[in-house]
Scaffold this active site. Sequence first.
Site, PDB file in Angstrom:
ATOM      1  N   GLU A 227       0.890  -1.173   0.000  1.00 18.44           N
ATOM      2  CA  GLU A 227       0.000   0.000   0.000  1.00 18.44           C
ATOM      3  C   GLU A 227       0.915   1.207   0.000  1.00 18.44           C
ATOM      4  O   GLU A 227       1.583   1.490   0.987  1.00 18.44           O
ATOM      5  CB  GLU A 227      -0.923  -0.019   1.214  1.00 18.44           C
ATOM      6  CG  GLU A 227      -2.093   0.961   1.108  1.00 18.44           C
ATOM      7  CD  GLU A 227      -1.845   2.264   1.846  1.00 18.44           C
ATOM      8  OE1 GLU A 227      -1.463   3.245   1.158  1.00 18.44           O
ATOM      9  OE2 GLU A 227      -2.023   2.307   3.060  1.00 18.44           O
ATOM     10  N   CYS A 261      -1.804   8.969   3.049  1.00 18.47           N
ATOM     11  CA  CYS A 261      -1.758   8.513   1.649  1.00 18.47           C
ATOM     12  C   CYS A 261      -3.082   8.744   0.941  1.00 18.47           C
ATOM     13  O   CYS A 261      -3.114   9.094  -0.240  1.00 18.47           O
ATOM     14  CB  CYS A 261      -1.386   7.030   1.590  1.00 18.47           C
ATOM     15  SG  CYS A 261       0.290   6.663   2.120  1.00 18.47           S
TER      16      CYS A 261
END
Length: 454
Positions: A227, A261
């Site tokens: 990720e 993020c």
Amino acid sequence: MQTTNPATNEPLATYEPHSPETVEKILSRADETFRDWRERPIEERESLAASLGEVLRSNAGEYAATMTREMGKPIDQAVAEVEKCADLCNYYAERSAEHLQDERIGAEPGTKTYVSYEPLGPVLSVMPWNYPFWQVFRFAVPALTAGNVGLLKHAPNVLGCANAIEACFEEAGYPAGVFASMQIEADRVADVIADDRIRAVTLTGSTRAGRAVAAASGENLKKTVLELGGSDPFIVLDDAPLDEVVDAAVTARNQNSGQTCIAAKRFLVHESVHEEFVERFGRAAEQLTVGDPTDETTDVGPQARADLLEELDSQVRRSVEAGATVETGGEPLDRGGNFYPPTVLSDVPEDCPAATEELFGPVAAVFPVRSDDEAVEAANDTQFGLGGCVWTADADRGEALAKRITAGNVFVNQVVKSDPRLPFGGVKESGYGSELAGHGIREFTNAKTIWVER
């Protein structure tokens, strides 16, 4: 390995890296523990997940304070992070057996054929500092409940969090060796990945770090889940209710002091409401309180490290030099610590850092778009593909656009977030693989086909 309070830049603690002998002991114990742990009934592992949630809730204030000291997260957001981890534990305490049950598949008359989901073994997790509890628990709880054991290589600026997490698993009753933290430098990770006892690797972090872990894992044929970074689009259509949208935009960009993020980073606003949105967005961002992260009234704390502040400032300055307009903010605050104010940029050129790079701080870049098609084209014009959201009074219109956006997670009339009940992951340079829900717990299992002839 030193931890530092980013609100004051005062040192907190020094940690000695684990010696090769200590790392060997951790790996050996993990390998031995796995042989027993994998045989424990799933109900027992679910019960431990529930106990883990109770430990988190009972120590939420202590864990939150550790996060705030080490990486500057506003204290109320740190408490919410611990509570979210506890909710994750409850989810897998209730649903793991369901997600991992054998999958019967018809083949031929007189045969018993099914898929069995079996654990892989010790899994190495390389985790970031920005959500120092959530990122770890998001991996560890499903992986361990599936029968794997977990090894954590945490970011060096949150080693106090790493130790607290390890103690949390111990307090919940997990056997020694099921979860352990390794204090090692980044350049030693590849050697750990190469060890035969490590069966899989997961990383949450930058695209650069993801490439390095993927290369080392690929060379040794280890399963990976990555990720990575993101530059999420926040699309505002011409019919969007601006009161609601502006509030959501401020949260989506400035949550966790912008160090997320899945934060909205590129705001793609229909030209008919662009000017009003920019004005209201800038005014609302100015109302946020920037300051002491231990104060419950603080909305935006410091950037986690001085070098991160410097990089963010450089990206903004280079964007302004290229022609971007600063609507509010735009330079570090003149005070102790690593503070950068909520910032809104407009008139952003296509090739400047605010348009092409991930800005990992409270800086929003706003772009006008003329149509739904142009909004989708701009949303997809990035190397990233983590998340995105669409805001409109017409949910069907929003859903149609969501299907055209290349990303792992797209929300309509809601900010992008991770939820234990739904799979989470990215595409393109935002990574691959799924975390959370049934998809996530099965990532670190062997989907074994079993055929029994009668």
